[in-house]
Motif scaffolding. Structure first.
Motif, mmCIF file in Angstrom:
data_model
loop_
_atom_site.group_PDB
_atom_site.id
_atom_site.type_symbol
_atom_site.label_atom_id
_atom_site.label_comp_id
_atom_site.label_asym_id
_atom_site.label_seq_id
_atom_site.Cartn_x
_atom_site.Cartn_y
_atom_site.Cartn_z
ATOM 1 N N ARG A 80 0.826 -1.208 0.000
ATOM 2 C CA ARG A 80 0.000 0.000 0.000
ATOM 3 C C ARG A 80 0.862 1.262 0.000
ATOM 4 O O ARG A 80 0.548 2.245 -0.678
ATOM 5 C CB ARG A 80 -0.938 -0.020 1.210
ATOM 6 N N HIS A 134 -7.664 -2.859 9.413
ATOM 7 C CA HIS A 134 -6.580 -2.659 8.449
ATOM 8 C C HIS A 134 -6.766 -1.382 7.623
ATOM 9 O O HIS A 134 -5.843 -0.562 7.515
ATOM 10 C CB HIS A 134 -6.473 -3.863 7.519
ATOM 11 N N GLU A 135 -7.924 -1.191 7.037
ATOM 12 C CA GLU A 135 -8.128 -0.033 6.175
ATOM 13 C C GLU A 135 -8.022 1.271 6.957
ATOM 14 O O GLU A 135 -7.450 2.253 6.474
ATOM 15 C CB GLU A 135 -9.475 -0.134 5.457
#
Length: 311
Positions: free
Chosen positions: A65, A294-295
């Motif tokens: 990411r 997580h996000e």
């Protein structure tokens, strides 16, 4: 700088353009192995996994990411773990791991696409605790992220004993003593599983580490999920959160409110002592940033990196 290229697979298993390169850099009397993801914005995030967690299960989900956002990433294994050199294997020594961080920072500064004034460090768990000490030793870092860090070893150890049965705790301690004595005469390490249910001989038996969330699909079969029993004693005395007041770089501390392994309270206290700290709280246990949160965590960390590395 040694490099070996590996092809990453895209959708359907078809090859896609290479996104990371295997590199090695010197540390102590050996070399550390790392993934180098070349970025485009001049910033670089240096990363590693938690206690005896190698770079792939420990960093892949976050490194990808960060790289997609334009950052270079250097994700490394400590010496004696994973693909790095060093003997005896699976032995964790705090002093050596801190020296590996120093070596990784030096190496990252020389990467061709990296602006040496735009370096950040990231880690979780035991290594998240290292972030406090490494950042204090490197005031020129552009940013530092401590994710569910073990900021206070004695507090975490006292809590861990509450989740272990007395007989198993005695057996684990005895194994550590035998291994430490064996190490003095050159014997191979006696290995402990990293996690296990209460009543088994394992490093951690706290409720939030029993599910193997870092490798649920057996994606990382080469990850040896053990640690030398001799490694356990110094961990219980390690208090890196005390260095937080000396950190001059922007610091992001991510805590999970129900963390039963590293504990949230000591990390919150460390963040409050740091002059330029931000605190993110999420629900869940120790590995919440890898699962249900997580996000939320990735978004907070990316925002922090973008503000301080590519304003």
């Amino acid at each position: 700088m040694a490099r070996s290229r590996t092809a990453e697979n895209g959708a359907g298993g078809l090859p896609r353009p290479e996104e990371r390169v295997k590199v090695r850099f010197p540390s102590g009397d050996t070399e550390c192995a790392a993934w180098h993801y070349p970025g485009t914005n001049g910033g670089c995030v240096i990363m590693t996994g938690g206690l005896a967690v190698t770079k792939e299960p420990g960093t892949d989900r976050f490194a990808e990411r960060f790289h997609q956002a334009g950052f270079s990433v250097l994700a490394f294994d400590y010496r004696r773990l994973g693909e790095s050199g060093g003997q005896p294997r699976q032995v964790v020594r705090i002093k050596d791991e801190l020296a590996d961080w120093d070596a990784a920072i030096t190496f990252a500064r020389a990467l061709p696409e990296v602006d040496p004034t735009k370096l950040a460090i990231w880690a979780f768990s035991l290594s998240g605790g290292h972030i406090f000490r490494v950042a204090a030793r490197h005031p020129d870092l552009a940013a530092a992220i401590a994710q569910t860090p073990n900021a206070d070893g004695p507090a975490a150890t006292r809590n861990a004993t509450r989740h272990q049965k007395p007989t198993a705790l005695l057996r684990t301690t005895a194994l550590g003593l035998l291994d430490a004595m064996g190490g003095l005469i050159g014997r191979s390490p006696r290995l402990l599983p990293l996690v296990g249910p209460p009543g088994t001989v394992a490093l951690l038996t706290t409720p939030d580490v029993l599910d193997n969330v870092l490798d649920q699909d057996n994606k990382y079969p080469e990850w040896q999920q053990t640690v030398a029993a001799r490694s356990t004693f110094r961990l219980g005395l390690y208090r890196p959160g005390r260095d937080a007041s000396q950190i001059r770089s922007p610091l992001l501390v991510v805590v999970a409110e129900q963390d039963r392994s590293a504990l949230a309270a000591p990390a919150v206290e460390a963040a409050q002592r740091a002059p330029h700290a931000e605190l993110v709280r999420v629900g869940g246990g120790h590995y919440a940033p890898f699962t249900n949160a997580h996000e939320e965590v990735v978004a907070a960390e990316l925002s922090f990196l973008q503000r301080h590395l590519v304003p």
